[in-house]
Design a protein around this motif. Structure first.
Motif, mmCIF file in Angstrom:
data_model
loop_
_atom_site.group_PDB
_atom_site.id
_atom_site.type_symbol
_atom_site.label_atom_id
_atom_site.label_comp_id
_atom_site.label_asym_id
_atom_site.label_seq_id
_atom_site.Cartn_x
_atom_site.Cartn_y
_atom_site.Cartn_z
ATOM 1 N N GLU A 97 5.094 32.998 -29.054
ATOM 2 C CA GLU A 97 3.790 32.250 -29.765
ATOM 3 C C GLU A 97 3.890 31.004 -29.963
ATOM 4 O OE1 GLU A 97 5.810 34.768 -31.318
ATOM 5 O OE2 GLU A 97 4.821 36.556 -30.890
ATOM 6 N N GLY A 98 2.827 30.252 -29.720
ATOM 7 C CA GLY A 98 2.917 28.788 -30.003
ATOM 8 C C GLY A 98 3.055 27.938 -28.672
ATOM 9 N N LEU A 99 3.736 28.793 -27.568
ATOM 10 C CA LEU A 99 3.990 28.053 -26.267
ATOM 11 C C LEU A 99 2.694 27.770 -25.545
ATOM 12 C CD1 LEU A 99 6.814 29.128 -24.259
ATOM 13 C CD2 LEU A 99 4.597 29.014 -23.241
ATOM 14 N N ALA A 100 2.575 26.572 -24.795
ATOM 15 C CA ALA A 100 1.340 26.329 -24.069
ATOM 16 C C ALA A 100 1.849 25.722 -22.776
ATOM 17 C CB ALA A 100 0.847 25.229 -24.615
ATOM 18 N N VAL A 101 1.057 26.136 -21.699
ATOM 19 C CA VAL A 101 1.307 25.508 -20.426
ATOM 20 C C VAL A 101 0.104 24.647 -20.124
ATOM 21 C CG1 VAL A 101 2.934 27.216 -19.556
ATOM 22 C CG2 VAL A 101 0.553 27.413 -19.164
ATOM 23 N N PRO A 102 0.302 23.421 -19.563
ATOM 24 C CA PRO A 102 -0.808 22.441 -19.573
ATOM 25 C C PRO A 102 -1.787 22.870 -18.452
ATOM 26 C CG PRO A 102 1.097 21.580 -18.502
ATOM 27 C CD PRO A 102 1.531 22.775 -18.984
ATOM 28 N N GLU A 103 -1.591 23.528 -17.464
ATOM 29 C CA GLU A 103 -2.455 23.862 -16.245
ATOM 30 C C GLU A 103 -1.989 24.985 -15.448
ATOM 31 O OE1 GLU A 103 -5.407 22.218 -15.624
ATOM 32 O OE2 GLU A 103 -5.786 22.285 -13.725
ATOM 33 N N ALA A 104 -2.640 26.128 -16.127
ATOM 34 C CA ALA A 104 -2.443 27.370 -15.520
ATOM 35 C C ALA A 104 -3.726 27.832 -14.674
ATOM 36 C CB ALA A 104 -2.284 28.503 -16.570
ATOM 37 N N GLU A 105 -3.488 28.812 -13.718
ATOM 38 C CA GLU A 105 -4.777 29.399 -13.163
ATOM 39 C C GLU A 105 -4.904 30.824 -13.697
ATOM 40 O OE1 GLU A 105 -6.053 29.328 -8.841
ATOM 41 O OE2 GLU A 105 -5.761 31.302 -9.179
ATOM 42 N N VAL A 106 -5.838 31.169 -14.083
ATOM 43 C CA VAL A 106 -6.376 32.626 -14.667
ATOM 44 C C VAL A 106 -7.165 33.214 -14.143
ATOM 45 C CG1 VAL A 106 -5.255 32.343 -16.989
ATOM 46 C CG2 VAL A 106 -7.554 31.615 -16.923
ATOM 47 N N SER A 107 -6.850 34.627 -13.713
ATOM 48 C CA SER A 107 -8.055 35.201 -12.809
ATOM 49 C C SER A 107 -8.144 36.788 -13.281
ATOM 50 C CB SER A 107 -7.755 35.115 -11.402
ATOM 51 O OG SER A 107 -6.411 35.523 -11.134
ATOM 52 N N VAL A 108 -9.254 37.517 -12.861
ATOM 53 C CA VAL A 108 -9.120 39.088 -13.057
ATOM 54 C C VAL A 108 -9.259 39.722 -11.692
ATOM 55 C CG1 VAL A 108 -10.442 40.708 -14.304
ATOM 56 C CG2 VAL A 108 -10.405 38.486 -15.471
ATOM 57 N N PRO A 109 -8.144 40.265 -11.374
ATOM 58 C CA PRO A 109 -8.301 40.937 -10.140
ATOM 59 C C PRO A 109 -9.382 41.684 -9.957
ATOM 60 C CG PRO A 109 -6.024 40.941 -11.072
ATOM 61 C CD PRO A 109 -6.844 40.545 -12.090
ATOM 62 N N GLY A 110 -9.755 41.887 -8.832
ATOM 63 C CA GLY A 110 -11.007 42.783 -8.774
ATOM 64 C C GLY A 110 -12.536 42.071 -8.903
ATOM 65 N N THR A 111 -12.216 40.982 -9.426
ATOM 66 C CA THR A 111 -13.627 40.400 -9.453
ATOM 67 C C THR A 111 -13.574 38.926 -9.099
ATOM 68 O OG1 THR A 111 -13.009 39.057 -11.605
ATOM 69 C CG2 THR A 111 -13.655 41.279 -11.804
ATOM 70 N N LYS A 112 -14.642 37.854 -9.230
ATOM 71 C CA LYS A 112 -14.549 36.712 -8.655
ATOM 72 C C LYS A 112 -14.206 35.775 -9.781
ATOM 73 C CE LYS A 112 -17.910 37.124 -5.305
ATOM 74 N NZ LYS A 112 -19.269 36.803 -5.027
ATOM 75 N N LEU A 113 -13.704 36.291 -10.966
ATOM 76 C CA LEU A 113 -13.389 35.232 -12.033
ATOM 77 C C LEU A 113 -12.144 34.849 -12.067
ATOM 78 C CD1 LEU A 113 -14.538 37.966 -14.940
ATOM 79 C CD2 LEU A 113 -15.754 35.761 -14.209
ATOM 80 N N LYS A 114 -12.310 33.442 -11.858
ATOM 81 C CA LYS A 114 -11.055 32.517 -11.880
ATOM 82 C C LYS A 114 -10.992 31.186 -12.540
ATOM 83 C CE LYS A 114 -9.216 32.363 -7.516
ATOM 84 N NZ LYS A 114 -9.145 31.875 -6.156
ATOM 85 N N GLU A 115 -10.372 31.029 -13.222
ATOM 86 C CA GLU A 115 -10.411 29.448 -13.854
ATOM 87 C C GLU A 115 -8.876 28.799 -14.074
ATOM 88 O OE1 GLU A 115 -13.105 27.698 -15.376
ATOM 89 O OE2 GLU A 115 -14.146 28.798 -14.215
ATOM 90 N N ARG A 116 -9.189 27.326 -14.317
ATOM 91 C CA ARG A 116 -7.821 26.900 -14.525
ATOM 92 C C ARG A 116 -7.983 26.051 -15.936
ATOM 93 N NH1 ARG A 116 -5.356 25.581 -9.813
ATOM 94 N NH2 ARG A 116 -4.292 23.998 -10.946
ATOM 95 N N GLY A 117 -7.042 25.564 -16.658
ATOM 96 C CA GLY A 117 -6.837 24.790 -17.698
ATOM 97 C C GLY A 117 -5.703 25.410 -18.558
#
Ligand code: FAD
Length: 429
Positions: A223-243
């Motif tokens: 808890e509290g840990l942060a990464v500055p620039e990850a890519e997050v996505s939902v497999p099986g959809t087109k949803l993909k974001e960075r931040g």
């Protein structure tokens, strides 16, 4: 004798105040009244941006700005060209409030205090002689000359000129020439029911800007840990974001996750918030590139243990968890790491998967996806195409932005345009 031209603004939030002030400034002879159901106007402005009010975003190109709106992007191009973030900055500056820009483009009052914005809006309303009535919910809106009205489903003649409106209040009925509906996105005040009663369609409501509930051993204790620039996505959809991504007590949060929730508001509601989220912790989801980055870093680390020498610069506690998740013993030294272990580690860094079991509202900002159907509104004036004399502003519309000041910008822009248009008096023939 001419009667006073009366404009009712339903909702004392950001959009309602902006619309009311603009209407009163454009037409000083008009009487402009804000009706606010609760005891406090501008309540969301006060709590916004963690108490600092992320007022707008330093993005001054309309076509660039609209990319931050999962719903409403096409419709907002014209309105942003007429009143965009630069105009917001100037509007507040003209009233003595200076905004500053943070490194990520978010703009806040230099005081870092939302009450600066609240006070400014209240002062502007007061100097423009806008009347503010709190604890005054509007229960129904009836079209003068219409048969039924209010919640009961009157369908006004789209071609007909506005004859005026009757606002049904707890203690009686009051007549107005124009109505600006700025009742927000939530269900509480019944703003959508008022719009429906006046012939509008409401796109299904769903929350946007939420965080993900995840119960997973890999995240436990981080808890509290942060990464500055990850890519997050939902497999099986087109949803993909960075931040940036933040590990919380209940799962994952941070701008990257919030953006994913906004773009996926409908799809994720449809699966009842049970889905898999994939995280590329360094922002690189291509496993070959992650493998190459590890290979480049590991040469100089050959005799060091994996858990003490992390070639990717990830936070140490997270790196340890990823090594563990890859099934590699913590004491392994880099030059003894088997190929299979390296592949598992690459996969953990580039594509950690977590089962999401629900959503939590983000304390910093949340909004509603859905609302008044956009095709039924003329975005040159914000006037209803179904009910002449009725205007819309703010989150009551099917418009929402990602986190970063974009939701207030929608409120300022649509409020300003609705106020400008509603205040224009059409001369009698
Ligand atoms: C915790 C939090 C933090 C946020 N922080 C930010 C931020 O920093 N930056 C940003 O851009 N966005 C932020 N947002 C989003 C932003 O606050 C909203 O998008 C914005 O306030 C919408 O403005 P609005 O005027 O359309 O609606 P609202 O602010 O919801 O105002 C609508 C008003 O209408 C009243 N009302 C409803 N029905 C009736 C009725 N029938 N009669 C009379 N009154 C009625 C309501 O009581 C309410 O006061 C945040 C949201 C939340 C919840």
């Amino acid at each position: 004798m001419n009667e006073t031209f009366k404009i009712a603004v339903i909702g004392g939030g950001a959009a309602g105040f902006f619309a009311a002030v603009r209407a009163a400034e454009v037409n000083p002879a008009a009487r402009v009244v804000i009706f606010e159901a609760t005891a406090h106007v501008l309540a969301k402005v006060r709590i916004s941006g963690g108490g600092r009010c992320n007022t707008t975003h330093a993005c001054f190109e309309a076509r660039e700005l609209v990319k931050r709106y999962p719903r409403g992007s096409r419709e907002l191009i014209g309105p942003f060209n007429r009143f965009g973030p630069r105009d917001t900055v100037a509007w507040f500056a003209a009233r003595g409030v200076e905004l500053k820009t943070e490194a990520d483009g978010r703009m806040f009052p230099v005081t870092d205090d939302s009450s600066t914005i609240v006070d400014c809006l209240r002062r502007a309303a007061s100097s423009a002689a806008v009347e503010v009535r709190v604890r005054t919910p509007v229960e129904a809106v009836e079209v003068e000359g219409g048969e039924a009205g209010g919640m009961s489903g009157v369908k006004p003649d789209p071609q007909g000129a506005s004859g005026g409106f009757r606002l049904v209040l707890r203690d009686g009925v009051e007549r107005f020439d124009r109505v600006i509906l700025a009742a927000g996105g939530g269900k509480a005040g019944g703003g959508h029911a008022l719009a429906e009663g006046l012939g509008h369609t409401i796109e299904t409501l769903a929350p946007s800007l939420f965080t993900f509930q995840i119960e997973d051993a890999v995240l436990r204790g981080l808890e509290g840990l942060a990464v500055p620039e990850a890519e997050v996505s939902v497999p099986g959809t087109k949803l993909k974001e960075r931040g940036p991504v933040l590990v919380t007590h209940w799962g994952l949060s941070g701008p990257g996750i919030l953006r994913l929730s906004a773009w996926g508001a409908r799809e994720l509601a449809a699966c009842d918030y049970q889905f898999t989220v994939r995280v590329a912790w360094t922002g690189e989801a291509n496993e070959e590139k992650v493998r190459a980055a590890i290979a480049a870093g590991r040469e100089s680390l050959a005799r060091k243990q994996l858990t003490t020498a992390n070639p990717l610069g990830l936070p140490g506690r997270l790196w340890d968890r990823l090594v563990e998740a890859a099934g590699v013993p913590a004491t392994t030294v880099w030059n003894a790491l088997p190929k299979k272990g390296l592949s598992a580690l690459v996969r953990a860094v580039a594509a950690s998967e977590f089962a999401v079991t629900g959503k939590s509202m983000n304390k910093e900002e949340f909004v509603t996806c859905g609302g008044v159907r956009l095709k039924e509104v003329n975005f040159k004036t914000m006037e209803s195409r179904r009910c002449p004399g009725l205007y819309f502003a703010g989150e009551v519309l099917d418009i929402d932005g990602i986190t970063g000041g974009f939701n207030f910008q929608n409120a300022w822009t649509t409020g300003w345009i609705a106020g400008s248009a509603a205040a224009e008096v059409i001369p009698a023939e």
